[in-house]
Design an enzyme around this catalytic site. Sequence first.
Site, PDB file in Angstrom:
ATOM      1  N   SER A   1       0.810  -1.234   0.000  1.00 27.47           N
ATOM      2  CA  SER A   1       0.000   0.000   0.000  1.00 27.47           C
ATOM      3  C   SER A   1       0.835   1.272   0.000  1.00 27.47           C
ATOM      4  CB  SER A   1      -0.939  -0.011   1.203  1.00 27.47           C
ATOM      5  OG  SER A   1      -0.227  -0.311   2.391  1.00 27.47           O
ATOM      6  N   ARG A   2       2.080   1.180   0.430  1.00 30.68           N
ATOM      7  CA  ARG A   2       2.928   2.390   0.437  1.00 30.68           C
ATOM      8  C   ARG A   2       4.400   1.996   0.424  1.00 30.68           C
ATOM      9  NH1 ARG A   2       3.757   3.105   6.179  1.00 30.68           N
ATOM     10  NH2 ARG A   2       2.361   1.696   7.259  1.00 30.68           N
TER      11      ARG A   2
ATOM     12  N   TYR B   1      14.698  -5.819  15.139  1.00 25.43           N
ATOM     13  CA  TYR B   1      14.612  -5.657  13.679  1.00 25.43           C
ATOM     14  C   TYR B   1      15.781  -6.361  12.976  1.00 25.43           C
ATOM     15  CZ  TYR B   1      14.151  -3.126   9.208  1.00 25.43           C
ATOM     16  OH  TYR B   1      14.002  -2.794   7.880  1.00 25.43           O
TER      17      TYR B   1
ATOM     18  N   ALA C   1      17.597  -8.821  14.102  1.00 27.86           N
ATOM     19  CA  ALA C   1      17.450 -10.277  14.240  1.00 27.86           C
ATOM     20  C   ALA C   1      16.441 -10.794  13.219  1.00 27.86           C
ATOM     21  CB  ALA C   1      17.007 -10.627  15.658  1.00 27.86           C
TER      22      ALA C   1
HETATM   23  P1  NAP Z   1       6.418   1.177   5.060  1.00 28.12           P
HETATM   24  O1  NAP Z   1       6.427   2.390   4.200  1.00 28.12           O
HETATM   25  O2  NAP Z   1       6.228   1.330   6.529  1.00 28.12           O
HETATM   26  O3  NAP Z   1       5.298   0.153   4.482  1.00 28.12           O
HETATM   27  C1  NAP Z   1       5.072  -1.058   5.115  1.00 28.12           C
HETATM   28  C2  NAP Z   1       4.031  -1.829   4.346  1.00 28.12           C
HETATM   29  O4  NAP Z   1       3.812  -3.087   5.011  1.00 28.12           O
HETATM   30  C3  NAP Z   1       2.687  -1.134   4.288  1.00 28.12           C
HETATM   31  O5  NAP Z   1       2.064  -1.446   3.065  1.00 28.12           O
HETATM   32  C4  NAP Z   1       1.932  -1.793   5.455  1.00 28.12           C
HETATM   33  O6  NAP Z   1       0.509  -1.743   5.318  1.00 28.12           O
HETATM   34  C5  NAP Z   1       2.436  -3.207   5.326  1.00 28.12           C
HETATM   35  N1  NAP Z   1       2.307  -4.018   6.528  1.00 28.12           N
HETATM   36  C6  NAP Z   1       2.721  -3.725   7.790  1.00 28.12           C
HETATM   37  N2  NAP Z   1       2.441  -4.751   8.615  1.00 28.12           N
HETATM   38  C7  NAP Z   1       1.839  -5.706   7.859  1.00 28.12           C
HETATM   39  C8  NAP Z   1       1.304  -6.986   8.116  1.00 28.12           C
HETATM   40  N3  NAP Z   1       1.337  -7.515   9.350  1.00 28.12           N
HETATM   41  N4  NAP Z   1       0.747  -7.688   7.109  1.00 28.12           N
HETATM   42  C9  NAP Z   1       0.699  -7.183   5.860  1.00 28.12           C
HETATM   43  N5  NAP Z   1       1.194  -5.974   5.543  1.00 28.12           N
HETATM   44  C10 NAP Z   1       1.751  -5.250   6.526  1.00 28.12           C
HETATM   45  O7  NAP Z   1       7.776   0.337   4.906  1.00 28.12           O
HETATM   46  P2  NAP Z   1       8.950   0.455   3.794  1.00 28.12           P
HETATM   47  O8  NAP Z   1       9.910   1.475   4.261  1.00 28.12           O
HETATM   48  O9  NAP Z   1       8.364   0.565   2.442  1.00 28.12           O
HETATM   49  O10 NAP Z   1       9.656  -0.983   3.971  1.00 28.12           O
HETATM   50  C11 NAP Z   1       9.280  -2.115   3.217  1.00 28.12           C
HETATM   51  C12 NAP Z   1      10.214  -3.262   3.562  1.00 28.12           C
HETATM   52  O11 NAP Z   1      11.563  -2.882   3.284  1.00 28.12           O
HETATM   53  C13 NAP Z   1      10.178  -3.655   5.038  1.00 28.12           C
HETATM   54  O12 NAP Z   1      10.332  -5.053   5.170  1.00 28.12           O
HETATM   55  C14 NAP Z   1      11.388  -2.932   5.606  1.00 28.12           C
HETATM   56  O13 NAP Z   1      11.863  -3.567   6.771  1.00 28.12           O
HETATM   57  C15 NAP Z   1      12.353  -3.032   4.451  1.00 28.12           C
HETATM   58  N6  NAP Z   1      13.398  -1.998   4.454  1.00 28.12           N
HETATM   59  C16 NAP Z   1      13.093  -0.672   4.375  1.00 28.12           C
HETATM   60  C17 NAP Z   1      14.127   0.277   4.368  1.00 28.12           C
HETATM   61  C18 NAP Z   1      13.848   1.762   4.256  1.00 28.12           C
HETATM   62  O14 NAP Z   1      14.806   2.542   4.317  1.00 28.12           O
HETATM   63  N7  NAP Z   1      12.621   2.211   4.049  1.00 28.12           N
HETATM   64  C19 NAP Z   1      15.443  -0.152   4.467  1.00 28.12           C
HETATM   65  C20 NAP Z   1      15.721  -1.509   4.552  1.00 28.12           C
HETATM   66  C21 NAP Z   1      14.684  -2.432   4.538  1.00 28.12           C
HETATM   67  P3  NAP Z   1      -0.343  -0.455   5.870  1.00 28.12           P
HETATM   68  O15 NAP Z   1      -0.071   0.657   4.895  1.00 28.12           O
HETATM   69  O16 NAP Z   1      -1.751  -0.905   5.826  1.00 28.12           O
HETATM   70  O17 NAP Z   1       0.182  -0.171   7.244  1.00 28.12           O
END
Ligand code: NAP
Length: 248
Positions: free
Chosen positions: A15-16, A156, A158
């Site tokens: 979703s985002r 996180y 881990a």
């Molecule tokens: P984000 O903007 O917070 O988006 C998280 C997404 O996961 C949202 O669509 C959220 O839905 C969904 N979500 C959360 N809990 C869920 C659940 N229990 N079941 C199904 N969907 C769920 O995160 P992001 O920054 O795009 O990160 C995406 C991935 O990349 C994550 O695994 C994160 O750890 C990893 N990552 C991110 C970064 C970074 O710099 N951003 C760096 C390294 C790794 P809702 O919108 O409904 O809440």
Amino acid sequence: MKLLNGKTAIITGGSRGIGKGIAEVFAAHGANVAFTYSSSVASAQELEKHLETLGIKAKGYQSNAANFDEAQKLVDDVLTDFGSVDILINNAGITKDNLLMRMSEADFDKVIDVNLKSVFNMTKAIQKTFLKQRSGSIINMSSVVGVKGNAGQANYAASKAGVIGFTKSVALELGSRNIRCNAIAPGFIETEMTANLNEDTVAGWRQSIPLKRGGTTEDVANACLFFASDMSAYVTGQVMNVDGGMLT
Ligand code: NAP
């Protein structure tokens, strides 16, 4: 050239942020997209409409990836709605940062459930389909923090290190059936979430990255595109850092 024409992908947490970026790049490359979300109904509906304008089938599902039964039901629903699945992207993730001294058991468990157990749940749910069709690409979202560790993020880190171990094990176990499993370790990716951070802090982070900028959701999506497509037909069990050289 469209690299995913006629393929169907499930993307958790679409979703985002990064998941949304992956959905957009995949749709532009001809893939049908089934994505999940936790609570963002309005943005999921908006994304569904936007993706459909690209001429593919798209649908958002409210489904908790951390729940074993919901993951199974999601895969069943997607198979009913789309007919087949070729790619699974385990992207859903959360943070609940704190120093170990202050980290509660609940915050440790929650992060492990959403970031790591979800990957087990979804992979178990899709496994039968991929085994039957003797093909499939699974892409798991780890993090540089899972490779290196980070103070204040023991839960996180881990969970994300666990994702790497899981990825390599699945690659070894299912390789003989032409099912590939790879992980991506993004560094600092600038999303709506990071837009609210203090500008000086963010400037400091950018300066410390060899490529001198934060990553975009498209940077991560392009790495997913490689792992999802036949361009990576001989690549499995790998972790690709998408971090501007951060861990070099
Ligand atoms: P984000 O903007 O917070 O988006 C998280 C997404 O996961 C949202 O669509 C959220 O839905 C969904 N979500 C959360 N809990 C869920 C659940 N229990 N079941 C199904 N969907 C769920 O995160 P992001 O920054 O795009 O990160 C995406 C991935 O990349 C994550 O695994 C994160 O750890 C990893 N990552 C991110 C970064 C970074 O710099 N951003 C760096 C390294 C790794 P809702 O919108 O409904 O809440």
